[in-house]
Design an enzyme around this catalytic site. Structure first.
Site, PDB file in Angstrom:
ATOM      1  N   GLU A   7      -7.253 -37.533   5.948  1.00 57.97           N
ATOM      2  CA  GLU A   7      -6.238 -36.970   5.316  1.00 57.97           C
ATOM      3  C   GLU A   7      -5.090 -36.586   4.976  1.00 57.97           C
ATOM      4  O   GLU A   7      -4.665 -36.764   3.753  1.00 57.97           O
ATOM      5  CB  GLU A   7      -7.325 -35.782   5.091  1.00 57.97           C
ATOM      6  CG  GLU A   7      -6.996 -34.715   3.497  1.00 57.97           C
ATOM      7  CD  GLU A   7      -5.895 -33.936   3.406  1.00 57.97           C
ATOM      8  OE1 GLU A   7      -5.518 -33.523   2.820  1.00 57.97           O
ATOM      9  OE2 GLU A   7      -5.456 -33.235   4.596  1.00 57.97           O
ATOM     10  N   ASP A  30      -9.157 -34.901  11.559  1.00 57.41           N
ATOM     11  CA  ASP A  30      -7.452 -35.115  11.334  1.00 57.41           C
ATOM     12  C   ASP A  30      -6.574 -33.862  10.804  1.00 57.41           C
ATOM     13  O   ASP A  30      -7.368 -33.090  10.291  1.00 57.41           O
ATOM     14  CB  ASP A  30      -7.052 -36.102  11.384  1.00 57.41           C
ATOM     15  CG  ASP A  30      -7.053 -35.773   9.506  1.00 57.41           C
ATOM     16  OD1 ASP A  30      -8.080 -36.039   8.491  1.00 57.41           O
ATOM     17  OD2 ASP A  30      -5.820 -36.732   9.027  1.00 57.41           O
TER      18      ASP A  30
END
Length: 375
Positions: A131, A73
């Site tokens: 994350e 991400d």
């Protein structure tokens, strides 16, 4: 080294904002397609509201077992920043150093190992999808997986002088709600219980827990309360973040914040506190130093190191006791901004270094006389 940055450009242009599940999964499929020729087996951890987490497993032989750790991400919402471009020295784009660029380093390293040894063994790769929003979902998965390995390497961006990261602060986050009693500020002032006033006192006490000498900070980043100047506030909220460098400070700050919240209730307000420890401290250890010594020997020189205030999934991996080093991605700057970029020569250096490291650790080269230990 002749790197094809067009491949990286394709990865960069796929929006993988943490909350864009479709985009994160699309980026995951890109990575699966690129990794498939390397002979890995895939375990997909399906998720409903965020992207799926992916674990790529290699064959198991007699070498040290290494986990490579990255995330799929990025911080940029769909439609905000998707451009990729390059010049003679840098490549630019969302995630180019945090951390699609780091993942691309891994991909090229694994290709090198495949070419050298024919079959990849003893080196697995975990890519999580959340994350950038705290790894709330993937944290327990990362812990469960990381503790099965002899060492973990994380591919967040390198330091300016290609420092490796040996320590990161821990972090705790809170959403605190204070409920008082609303009242007309003119006619019934004494009947009200001012949530804003209570919150203001809490803010001062909470931020006073900051201790720069100990490397600890407490920040109240957002405050809201009340509906207007003519009304005693019946509700106020604040968002709090604490960062700390060791376990003692972690305990002091967490206990301090909770005690302040409980103590303020004697004024007649009710306090609801949500959140808590998000990532524990990543601290240097003897096992980590042994790992670093081995890497220094493999590379033939002492690698620069640094401590960082920001957190990563290295905090999570290190919390299991597995020797962990971070910062194996390329050097870049402007991360989390529309000016994000990464240095081309840094990609080349990191790919070369990590190819050497993994070829020695995972294939049991006799050149390494002092193998890593979990002492």
């Amino acid at each position: 080294m002749n790197l094809d940055y067009a491949e990286l450009a394709d990865l960069i242009r796929c929006n993988s904002h943490s909350k864009n599940k479709e985009g994160v999964d699309q980026h995951g499929e890109q990575m699966i397609a690129l990794i498939e020729p390397l002979g890995y087996s895939l375990t997909r951890y399906q998720r409903e509201h965020i992207g799926d987490h992916l674990l790529f497993r290699s064959a198991r032989t007699g070498g040290k077992r290494i986990l490579l750790l990255g995330h799929l991400d990025t911080v940029f919402p769909k439609g905000t920043f998707t451009e990729f471009h390059e010049d003679e020295s840098y490549v630019y784009g969302p995630g180019v150093c945090d951390m699609k660029g780091g993942n691309w380093v891994v991909l090229n390293v694994l290709r090198n190992l495949k070419k050298q040894f024919g079959q990849l063994a003893n080196v697995d790769w975990l890519l999580v999808s959340d994350e950038e929003i705290g790894s709330d979902d993937s944290q327990s998965l990362t812990q469960k997986i990381a503790k099965q390995y002899d060492a973990c390497f994380v591919f967040e961006a390198a330091g300016k002088d290609h420092q490796l990261v040996v320590a990161r602060k821990g972090i705790a986050t809170y959403h605190i709600t204070v409920s008082g009693k609303p009242a007309h500020a003119g006619n019934h002032y004494r009947d009200g219980i001012d949530a804003n006033f209570a919150m203001a006192n809490m803010l001062l006490e909470i931020t006073s827990l900051t201790d720069f000498k100990r490397g600890s900070t407490v920040n109240v980043g957002k405050v809201q309360g009340g509906i207007g100047a003519n009304t005693i506030s019946g509700k106020a909220t604040m968002q709090v973040e604490a960062r700390f460098t060791n376990q003692a400070e972690q305990q002091r700050l967490l206990e301090g914040i909770e005690n302040i919240c409980m103590a303020i209730e004697i004024t007649g307000v009710n306090v609801n506190i949500q959140g808590g420890l998000q990532r524990t401290v990543m601290a240097p250890s003897d096992a980590q130093q042994n790992l670093l010594n081995t890497i220094n020997q493999i590379l033939g020189k002492e690698q620069p190191i640094e401590h960082r205030g920001g957190v990563s999934d290295a905090n999570t991996a290190a919390s299991t006791g597995t020797p962990t080093l971070d910062g194996f991605g390329p050097y870049g700057d402007g991360d989390h901004t529309a000016n994000e970029r990464a240095l081309k020569s840094s990609f080349e250096l990191r790919i070369e270094q990590m190819t050497d490291i993994l070829s020695q650790l995972c294939y049991r080269s006799q050149q390494v006389k002092q193998p890593i230990s979990q002492a």
